[in-house]
Structures are given as structure tokens and as C-alpha cells.
Design a protein around this motif. Structure first.
Motif, PDB file in Angstrom:
ATOM      1  N   GLU A 150      20.794 -60.065 -52.346  1.00 20.53           N
ATOM      2  CA  GLU A 150      20.070 -60.487 -53.546  1.00 20.53           C
ATOM      3  C   GLU A 150      19.056 -59.436 -53.966  1.00 20.53           C
ATOM      4  O   GLU A 150      18.894 -59.152 -55.165  1.00 20.53           O
ATOM      5  CB  GLU A 150      19.385 -61.833 -53.300  1.00 20.53           C
ATOM      6  N   ALA A 200      20.872 -56.658 -55.637  1.00 22.94           N
ATOM      7  CA  ALA A 200      21.305 -57.069 -56.974  1.00 22.94           C
ATOM      8  C   ALA A 200      20.142 -57.008 -57.956  1.00 22.94           C
ATOM      9  O   ALA A 200      20.293 -56.549 -59.100  1.00 22.94           O
ATOM     10  CB  ALA A 200      21.892 -58.473 -56.930  1.00 22.94           C
ATOM     11  N   VAL A 212      19.885 -54.631 -61.346  1.00 25.90           N
ATOM     12  CA  VAL A 212      19.629 -55.173 -62.687  1.00 25.90           C
ATOM     13  C   VAL A 212      18.394 -54.517 -63.292  1.00 25.90           C
ATOM     14  O   VAL A 212      18.395 -54.123 -64.472  1.00 25.90           O
ATOM     15  CB  VAL A 212      19.480 -56.706 -62.630  1.00 25.90           C
ATOM     16  N   ARG A 215      19.321 -51.111 -64.497  1.00 31.41           N
ATOM     17  CA  ARG A 215      20.173 -51.121 -65.687  1.00 31.41           C
ATOM     18  C   ARG A 215      19.388 -51.513 -66.932  1.00 31.41           C
ATOM     19  O   ARG A 215      19.626 -50.971 -68.017  1.00 31.41           O
ATOM     20  CB  ARG A 215      21.361 -52.065 -65.465  1.00 31.41           C
ATOM     21  N   PRO A 243      23.044 -60.465 -70.542  1.00 31.61           N
ATOM     22  CA  PRO A 243      24.182 -60.464 -69.607  1.00 31.61           C
ATOM     23  C   PRO A 243      23.810 -59.899 -68.241  1.00 31.61           C
ATOM     24  O   PRO A 243      24.356 -60.327 -67.213  1.00 31.61           O
ATOM     25  CB  PRO A 243      25.209 -59.580 -70.317  1.00 31.61           C
ATOM     26  N   LEU A 244      22.894 -58.942 -68.197  1.00 34.01           N
ATOM     27  CA  LEU A 244      22.450 -58.392 -66.913  1.00 34.01           C
ATOM     28  C   LEU A 244      21.648 -59.425 -66.137  1.00 34.01           C
ATOM     29  O   LEU A 244      21.856 -59.614 -64.929  1.00 34.01           O
ATOM     30  CB  LEU A 244      21.598 -57.141 -67.145  1.00 34.01           C
ATOM     31  N   ARG A 287      21.842 -62.582 -66.318  1.00 32.06           N
ATOM     32  CA  ARG A 287      22.700 -63.696 -65.894  1.00 32.06           C
ATOM     33  C   ARG A 287      23.528 -63.352 -64.660  1.00 32.06           C
ATOM     34  O   ARG A 287      24.125 -64.240 -64.057  1.00 32.06           O
ATOM     35  CB  ARG A 287      23.613 -64.102 -67.051  1.00 32.06           C
ATOM     36  N   GLU A 288      23.568 -62.080 -64.291  1.00 35.76           N
ATOM     37  CA  GLU A 288      24.259 -61.703 -63.058  1.00 35.76           C
ATOM     38  C   GLU A 288      23.481 -62.133 -61.818  1.00 35.76           C
ATOM     39  O   GLU A 288      24.048 -62.195 -60.726  1.00 35.76           O
ATOM     40  CB  GLU A 288      24.468 -60.184 -63.019  1.00 35.76           C
ATOM     41  N   LEU A 289      22.200 -62.430 -61.979  1.00 37.41           N
ATOM     42  CA  LEU A 289      21.375 -62.812 -60.840  1.00 37.41           C
ATOM     43  C   LEU A 289      21.554 -64.290 -60.531  1.00 37.41           C
ATOM     44  O   LEU A 289      21.706 -65.114 -61.440  1.00 37.41           O
ATOM     45  CB  LEU A 289      19.906 -62.514 -61.136  1.00 37.41           C
TER      46      LEU A 289
END
Length: 260
Positions: free
Chosen positions: A16, A19, A23, A26, A191-192, A194-196
Motif C-alpha cells: 500500500e 502504491a 500515485v 504520477r 483515475p490515479l 481511485r487506484e488506491l
């Protein structure tokens, strides 16, 4: 608790954390291109003003017309940029008390100048020095992200403004800046986020939420508690109240990931 569960929990936490760092990086890259444009405007403006001063003249608003080809180029080149220019410090120019050499894209894709009445006797916009996009770079000497806010000055759109100070001979001369419509920024970064696996939001140095997947922290609201400026100064992740705070790799935004 068994050793295997401890190891599994540690491995999950590590994944996590990785990740979250990806993010944050990015998000940073998404806005770095806009800040690159701001840096180019800053350099061109400083060079222009330096040449004028070297001629023994006080700069005038007409001198700033030389910036227009570069501004038009960047408005056509940078997908996120909706407006860009130089905002002069009051008293910098010989012929006017205040000035925005500002150009913006229309809905049809044309580039047009922003024409404002800056007469302090009749314009509510004559003193722009209190806006964060001007005040933060002037006070800190650093680049800044202001907003989101309703940009009544330029577009009446909910926007972010990215800015950096322009200095000439050691004197603050104004700011180079670029506007990004919030709807465009959200399209790029949500969208980035929401990857978490946990709710997350992005805040600026003053805690203003720039984008969010966390219903407790809506875009435009203020997040209170942490000293976000200190997190940016520190330049590395920290924890506050169980939430993770991660600077976005060189840009003045922080990724805040809410504890599960």
C-alpha cells in the motif's frame, strides 16, 4: 497473532505504501508539465525585464507584448493549460499601476487576451495581490498551487492556478502563472486516486482540496490539522492522525490517504 499473519500484514502495508508513492509521483508528473511552462514564462519575463532595465528604462506595459508568441505557443502545446501569462507587481511598470499580460484559450480553441479594467477607482479586480497565486510566491519565493477557486478574474471557471515568482536584480517583479480548469485536472488525476484502496485527496500548502475520492474532503474545502507547508518543506511522507501524507514529487501538492 501468528508470525505468518504479522508478515502478511507487513507485506500488505508495504504494498500500500508503494502504491501511494507511485500515485503521488504520477500526480506530480501530471502537473510538472504545467510548471515547466510556468518556468519558461518566468525565464522569458525575467530576461525581457532585465534587458529593459539594462537600457536605462523603466519597463512599460508595451514591453510585455514581446511575451505573446511564447504564451500563444504554450497555450497550444500544453493540454491542461487554459490561460497563461505574467502578472506585474504594483509599481513595476512606468505607465500603469498594475498589469496582467494574460492570454487564454476560448471554447473554440482560439487564443485571446484577457482585458481587465484595473482602475482602482472603479474595478474590484485592481488589487490582485491578495490572491494566493500572487501572495504565496511573493511571500515564499517558491512556486505555488492556488485553488481550486472560482476564477472571477479570468474565466468564471473553477480553476487551479500554478505560479512562480519573477525576480529582476533581486527584486520581486511579479509572477509567471498558468491556469488549469479543475474539471480538466480532475479528469487527469481522479483515475490515479481511485487506484488506491483507501479514500484519498490532494491538498495544497494551505490545505485546500484540489481533487478527492474521499466524501469527507470535497474539492474546494479546507483540510485542517496537519501543517501541510511543513510536509512540503520536509519533502518526505509522514503520518498524521493515522492518515498518510505524501508530497507529490517536487510540486506543491500533498496526497492525503485516509486511514482505513
Amino acid at each position: 497473532m501468528s508470525t505468518s499473519r504479522v508478515r502478511a500484514g507487513a507485506a500488505t502495508a508495504t504494498r500500500e505504501a508503494c502504491a501511494e508513492e507511485r500515485v503521488a509521483a504520477r500526480v506530480g508528473r501530471t502537473l510538472e508539465a504545467v510548471f515547466d511552462a510556468v518556468a519558461e514564462i518566468r525565464a522569458e519575463t525575467a530576461d525581457l525585464l532585465t534587458r529593459v532595465v539594462a537600457e536605462g528604462r523603466v519597463p512599460a506595459s508595451a514591453d510585455l507584448a514581446a511575451l505573446r508568441p511564447g504564451l500563444h505557443l504554450r497555450l497550444g502545446r500544453e493540454e491542461l493549460v487554459s490561460g497563461a501569462g505574467f502578472v506585474a507587481a504594483p509599481g513595476l511598470l512606468a505607465d500603469v499601476p498594475a498589469w496582467l499580460e494574460w492570454w487564454q484559450c476560448t471554447a473554440r480553441g482560439d487564443v485571446r487576451p484577457l482585458l481587465l479594467d484595473l482602475d482602482p477607482r472603479q474595478s474590484a479586480y485592481s488589487d490582485y495581490t491578495h490572491w494566493d497565486w500572487f501572495a504565496l510566491p511573493r511571500a515564499t519565493g517558491l512556486r505555488a498551487v492556488a485553488g481550486p477557486y472560482v476564477d472571477y478574474l479570468c474565466s468564471d471557471e473553477y480553476s487551479l492556478t500554478l505560479s512562480a515568482p519573477v525576480r529582476v536584480a533581486g527584486r520581486f517583479a511579479g509572477v509567471a502563472a498558468a491556469d488549469v480548469y479543475l474539471r480538466h485536472f480532475e479528469s487527469a488525476v481522479l483515475p490515479l486516486l481511485r487506484e488506491l484502496p483507501a479514500p484519498a485527496h490532494l491538498v495544497n500548502a494551505r490545505g485546500r482540496v484540489a481533487a478527492s475520492t474521499d466524501p469527507a474532503h470535497l474539492a474546494g474545502s479546507l483540510t485542517r490539522g496537519p501543517d501541510f507547508s511543513a510536509v512540503l518543506d520536509l519533502g518526505r511522507p509522514r503520518t498524521h492522525g493515522g492518515s498518510h501524507l505524501l508530497p507529490c514529487r517536487g510540486i506543491p501538492l500533498i496526497l492525503v490517504v485516509t486511514a482505513a
